[in-house]
Design a protein around this motif. Structure first.
Motif, PDB file in Angstrom:
ATOM      1  N   UNK A 187       0.825  -1.209   0.000  1.00  0.00           N
ATOM      2  CA  UNK A 187       0.000   0.000   0.000  1.00  0.00           C
ATOM      3  C   UNK A 187       0.865   1.268   0.000  1.00  0.00           C
ATOM      4  N   UNK A 188       1.867   1.273   0.872  1.00  0.00           N
ATOM      5  CA  UNK A 188       2.744   2.445   0.979  1.00  0.00           C
ATOM      6  C   UNK A 188       3.433   2.751  -0.338  1.00  0.00           C
ATOM      7  N   UNK A 189       3.976   1.702  -0.960  1.00  0.00           N
ATOM      8  CA  UNK A 189       4.659   1.860  -2.246  1.00  0.00           C
ATOM      9  C   UNK A 189       3.711   2.452  -3.278  1.00  0.00           C
ATOM     10  N   UNK A 190       2.508   1.892  -3.350  1.00  0.00           N
ATOM     11  CA  UNK A 190       1.549   2.355  -4.349  1.00  0.00           C
ATOM     12  C   UNK A 190       1.078   3.776  -4.051  1.00  0.00           C
ATOM     13  N   UNK A 191       0.884   4.083  -2.786  1.00  0.00           N
ATOM     14  CA  UNK A 191       0.453   5.440  -2.417  1.00  0.00           C
ATOM     15  C   UNK A 191       1.473   6.449  -2.931  1.00  0.00           C
ATOM     16  N   UNK A 192       2.770   6.100  -2.806  1.00  0.00           N
ATOM     17  CA  UNK A 192       3.812   7.004  -3.278  1.00  0.00           C
ATOM     18  C   UNK A 192       3.759   7.239  -4.778  1.00  0.00           C
ATOM     19  N   UNK A 193       3.499   6.182  -5.536  1.00  0.00           N
ATOM     20  CA  UNK A 193       3.388   6.325  -6.991  1.00  0.00           C
ATOM     21  C   UNK A 193       2.172   7.168  -7.367  1.00  0.00           C
ATOM     22  N   UNK A 194       1.042   6.866  -6.743  1.00  0.00           N
ATOM     23  CA  UNK A 194      -0.206   7.553  -7.085  1.00  0.00           C
ATOM     24  C   UNK A 194      -0.128   9.042  -6.756  1.00  0.00           C
ATOM     25  N   UNK A 195       0.502   9.314  -5.639  1.00  0.00           N
ATOM     26  CA  UNK A 195       0.685  10.694  -5.186  1.00  0.00           C
ATOM     27  C   UNK A 195       1.423  11.506  -6.249  1.00  0.00           C
ATOM     28  N   UNK A 196       2.480  10.917  -6.788  1.00  0.00           N
ATOM     29  CA  UNK A 196       3.263  11.594  -7.822  1.00  0.00           C
ATOM     30  C   UNK A 196       2.448  11.729  -9.092  1.00  0.00           C
ATOM     31  N   UNK A 197       1.885  10.576  -9.515  1.00  0.00           N
ATOM     32  CA  UNK A 197       1.215  10.528 -10.813  1.00  0.00           C
ATOM     33  C   UNK A 197       0.019  11.480 -10.892  1.00  0.00           C
ATOM     34  N   UNK A 198      -0.764  11.557  -9.816  1.00  0.00           N
ATOM     35  CA  UNK A 198      -1.987  12.363  -9.854  1.00  0.00           C
ATOM     36  C   UNK A 198      -1.879  13.657  -9.055  1.00  0.00           C
ATOM     37  N   UNK A 199      -0.673  13.914  -8.546  1.00  0.00           N
ATOM     38  CA  UNK A 199      -0.445  15.126  -7.779  1.00  0.00           C
ATOM     39  C   UNK A 199      -1.406  15.225  -6.586  1.00  0.00           C
ATOM     40  N   UNK A 200      -1.467  14.135  -5.833  1.00  0.00           N
ATOM     41  CA  UNK A 200      -2.347  14.072  -4.669  1.00  0.00           C
ATOM     42  C   UNK A 200      -1.526  14.241  -3.391  1.00  0.00           C
ATOM     43  N   UNK A 201      -2.188  14.612  -2.323  1.00  0.00           N
ATOM     44  CA  UNK A 201      -1.518  14.711  -1.029  1.00  0.00           C
ATOM     45  C   UNK A 201      -1.841  13.447  -0.230  1.00  0.00           C
ATOM     46  N   UNK A 202      -0.791  12.782   0.219  1.00  0.00           N
ATOM     47  CA  UNK A 202      -0.945  11.536   0.961  1.00  0.00           C
ATOM     48  C   UNK A 202      -1.116  11.866   2.443  1.00  0.00           C
ATOM     49  N   UNK A 203      -2.271  11.552   2.976  1.00  0.00           N
ATOM     50  CA  UNK A 203      -2.494  11.791   4.404  1.00  0.00           C
ATOM     51  C   UNK A 203      -2.543  10.460   5.130  1.00  0.00           C
ATOM     52  N   UNK A 204      -1.451  10.149   5.795  1.00  0.00           N
ATOM     53  CA  UNK A 204      -1.404   8.932   6.603  1.00  0.00           C
ATOM     54  C   UNK A 204      -1.721   9.340   8.038  1.00  0.00           C
ATOM     55  N   UNK A 205      -2.766   8.753   8.576  1.00  0.00           N
ATOM     56  CA  UNK A 205      -3.206   9.162   9.914  1.00  0.00           C
ATOM     57  C   UNK A 205      -2.081   9.014  10.930  1.00  0.00           C
ATOM     58  N   UNK A 206      -1.303   7.946  10.809  1.00  0.00           N
ATOM     59  CA  UNK A 206      -0.185   7.730  11.731  1.00  0.00           C
ATOM     60  C   UNK A 206       0.781   8.903  11.683  1.00  0.00           C
ATOM     61  N   UNK A 207       1.133   9.336  10.452  1.00  0.00           N
ATOM     62  CA  UNK A 207       2.061  10.467  10.298  1.00  0.00           C
ATOM     63  C   UNK A 207       1.469  11.743  10.871  1.00  0.00           C
ATOM     64  N   UNK A 208       0.176  11.948  10.633  1.00  0.00           N
ATOM     65  CA  UNK A 208      -0.486  13.165  11.119  1.00  0.00           C
ATOM     66  C   UNK A 208      -0.453  13.211  12.648  1.00  0.00           C
ATOM     67  N   UNK A 209      -0.716  12.055  13.265  1.00  0.00           N
ATOM     68  CA  UNK A 209      -0.641  11.969  14.724  1.00  0.00           C
ATOM     69  C   UNK A 209       0.765  12.303  15.212  1.00  0.00           C
ATOM     70  N   UNK A 210       1.735  11.638  14.625  1.00  0.00           N
ATOM     71  CA  UNK A 210       3.117  11.841  15.069  1.00  0.00           C
ATOM     72  C   UNK A 210       3.525  13.307  14.898  1.00  0.00           C
ATOM     73  N   UNK A 211       3.124  13.903  13.759  1.00  0.00           N
ATOM     74  CA  UNK A 211       3.461  15.304  13.502  1.00  0.00           C
ATOM     75  C   UNK A 211       2.871  16.220  14.577  1.00  0.00           C
ATOM     76  N   UNK A 212       1.579  16.016  14.876  1.00  0.00           N
ATOM     77  CA  UNK A 212       0.902  16.889  15.843  1.00  0.00           C
ATOM     78  C   UNK A 212       1.454  16.725  17.254  1.00  0.00           C
TER      79      UNK A 212
END
Ligand code: IMP
Ligand code: MG
Length: 369
Positions: free
Chosen positions: A193-218
């Motif tokens: 999933x992570x690998x694919x999310x990275x490709x899709x993010x680039x290809x479609x210019x999307x922002x990847x929001x991983x809840x885990x990352x958002x928690x850690x950031x906050x």
């Protein structure tokens, strides 16, 4: 949702609501001018629709005329309003009621007052179907107002966006965020999933929001929401959905100009999915699809055991722990699969193959959204 030229608009005021507001205006005006024959003056172009519907409802004798005052190009009021044209009738001593489709800054209204200053009318009243109080910059009295609306661009019922939309019987409001591709990405542990999310993010210019990352950031940055979340975690309690949603909302807000988002790790429950729908709706957007990578259990187990040999992650080394994680995943996603399938938004994608093959399968789904 409709698209006019380059912009998207969402349904805002129904034909029925317009009809009811109009009827109220008619009733009031008919009472206030019961003993007179008013001259209703429409300001073209926008007012053709309200004038027509208004006078059809008006119960007493009246006269109708139009003046033209082309003031508007595209979305913003132009500075210099053109002069009124078409006031050919002598209105001396008459009861005049201006019928406007919308009053925004009030600039048009100022021009109307300027013109009528020299006409020796008996009275001049202003009636407008729509009024944007927060945009209004003048203090001319508005005698009759149908519906107050926020300062956002609308179309329909006589109002246009660059020529289009006047013919619509109901009113649409501009979408503050334009069309987005918002994906909820799912995949069992080991599905890539992570690998694919990275490709899709680039290809479609999307922002990847991983809840885990958002928690850690906050939490790391000690934001108010981060500290709130931490207070629950420190007590060993689950962070309430509201707190998580508020964090996601802030992420969406931060990236308002994005083409869309990939949500990863959220939602996990029906309630969270509904909260995410509400969040996207509040941003004038929606979840486009839930995409789940599908991989046979045994393949996942083999992949994770392989990863466990090098990753050092203890939970990747034990076959029964892995099998349990996979089982948990299906138990949780089954609910969400039903939720999104109910909205025709569930897409299962075969997650076995090379990275490129899988990206291609995912793209095929996204391209149809
Ligand atoms: P005002 O002079 O700023 O009060 O704007 C009045 C004119 O601007 C109206 O007669 C419309 O032609 C146009 N206008 C204002 N707001 C809108 C809108 O939201 N949609 C379409 N036209 C608008
Ligand atoms: Mg107008």
């Amino acid at each position: 949702m409709i698209k006019l030229h380059d912009k998207f608009f969402k349904p805002f005021i129904s034909a029925k609501q317009i009809d009811e507001a109009l009827q109220k205006m008619v009733d009031q005006i008919a009472v206030d001018f019961a003993d007179e024959i008013p001259v209703f003056v429409g300001i073209l172009n926008g007012s053709f629709m309200i004038v027509s519907d208004f006078v059809k409802k008006y119960p007493n004798p009246c006269e109708v005329t139009f003046i033209k005052l082309a003031s508007y190009e595209g979305v913003k009021s132009t500075e210099d309003i053109q002069r009124l044209i078409g006031l050919t009738q002598d209105l001396t001593g008459r009861t005049v009621i201006i019928l406007e489709d919308i009053i925004d800054s009030g600039r048009t209204l100022a021009e109307v007052h300027r013109i009528f200053k020299n006409e020796k009318v008996k009275s001049l009243s202003i009636a407008t179907l729509f009024f944007k109080p927060t945009a209004y910059k003048r203090d001319f009295k508005l005698h009759y107002v149908g519906i107050e609306i926020p300062d956002k661009f609308i179309v329909g019922y006589g109002l246009d966006y660059d020529g289009l939309g006047r013919d619509l019987p109901e009113v649409y409001q501009i979408k503050t965020t334009q069309h987005m591709t918002n994906l909820v990405l799912f995949g069992p542990p080991g599905a890539g999933k992570g690998t694919q999310a990275n490709f899709l993010k680039e290809k479609y210019n999307l922002v990847h929001i991983s809840t885990g990352d958002v928690f850690r950031f906050n939490i790391k940055n000690e934001t108010a929401l981060g500290m709130l979340a931490k207070s629950y975690m420190d007590k060993g309690e689950l962070v309430p959905d509201e707190v998580t949603i508020d964090m996601l909302s802030a992420e969406v807000e931060k990236n308002a100009a994005a083409n869309g988002f990939i949500f990863d790790g959220f939602p996990r429950t029906d309630a969270q999915a509904a909260a995410l729908d509400a969040l996207m709706q509040s941003k004038d957007s929606e979840i486009s699809a839930m995409i789940a990578l599908e991989v046979e259990d045994q393949i996942l187990i083999d992949r994770l055991l392989e990863r466990g040999k090098t990753s050092g992650r203890s939970d990747d080394a034990d076959e029964s722990i892995i099998a349990n994680r996979i089982k948990e995943y299906y138990k949780k996603t089954a609910i969400l699969k039903d939720y999104y399938a109910g909205q025709n938004k569930y897409f299962g994608v075969n997650g076995v193959g090379s990275i490129e093959e899988i990206t291609e399968r995912l793209s095929a789904v996204i391209d149809t959204l």
